[in-house]
Design a protein around this motif. Sequence first.
Motif, PDB file in Angstrom:
ATOM      1  N   GLU A  78       0.832  -1.208   0.000  1.00 37.97           N
ATOM      2  CA  GLU A  78       0.000   0.000   0.000  1.00 37.97           C
ATOM      3  C   GLU A  78       0.867   1.259   0.000  1.00 37.97           C
ATOM      4  O   GLU A  78       0.597   2.206  -0.756  1.00 37.97           O
ATOM      5  CB  GLU A  78      -0.944  -0.008   1.196  1.00 37.97           C
ATOM      6  N   GLU A  83      -2.390  -1.227  -5.589  1.00 37.09           N
ATOM      7  CA  GLU A  83      -3.851  -1.216  -5.414  1.00 37.09           C
ATOM      8  C   GLU A  83      -4.284  -2.596  -4.912  1.00 37.09           C
ATOM      9  O   GLU A  83      -4.092  -3.596  -5.606  1.00 37.09           O
ATOM     10  CB  GLU A  83      -4.528  -0.923  -6.756  1.00 37.09           C
ATOM     11  N   ILE A  84      -4.864  -2.657  -3.734  1.00 37.29           N
ATOM     12  CA  ILE A  84      -5.334  -3.929  -3.176  1.00 37.29           C
ATOM     13  C   ILE A  84      -6.602  -4.329  -3.929  1.00 37.29           C
ATOM     14  O   ILE A  84      -7.575  -3.580  -3.951  1.00 37.29           O
ATOM     15  CB  ILE A  84      -5.603  -3.824  -1.663  1.00 37.29           C
ATOM     16  N   PHE A  99      -3.013  -7.828  -5.207  1.00 32.95           N
ATOM     17  CA  PHE A  99      -2.798  -6.413  -5.488  1.00 32.95           C
ATOM     18  C   PHE A  99      -2.398  -6.219  -6.945  1.00 32.95           C
ATOM     19  O   PHE A  99      -1.986  -7.164  -7.615  1.00 32.95           O
ATOM     20  CB  PHE A  99      -1.721  -5.831  -4.564  1.00 32.95           C
TER      21      PHE A  99
END
Length: 116
Positions: A78, A83-84, A99
């Motif tokens: 993060e 981007e999870i 991710f």
Amino acid sequence: MVFARLNYVELPAADVAGSKTFFETAFGWSLTAFGPTYAATIGASTDFALQGDMLEATAKPLPAIETDDLEAVLASVEAAGGEITLPIFAFPGGRRFHFREPSGNELAVYINEPEA
């Protein structure tokens, strides 16, 4: 720094049984079936899996990174701008998250927890 190494690749597979037979025949690999929609090699330096549940499968191959501290790697991903796409979830034998890195490639990070 936490331990982290790329050692698992999961392919989407509309026909797990057919793909399992193909890879066993073509390359001599032994894949263990974990139900009708998942099969994987076990114990290779880099393992290989077939994901037949199209609701869970990614559109492209999914490289997976093993770690010994899932939460620390999640925070690092993060902080680095990842981007999870799937938050931490449990699976038989451990937990993982998915991710996307800046170029749009999706990866997974997992921790083995055989007792979980």
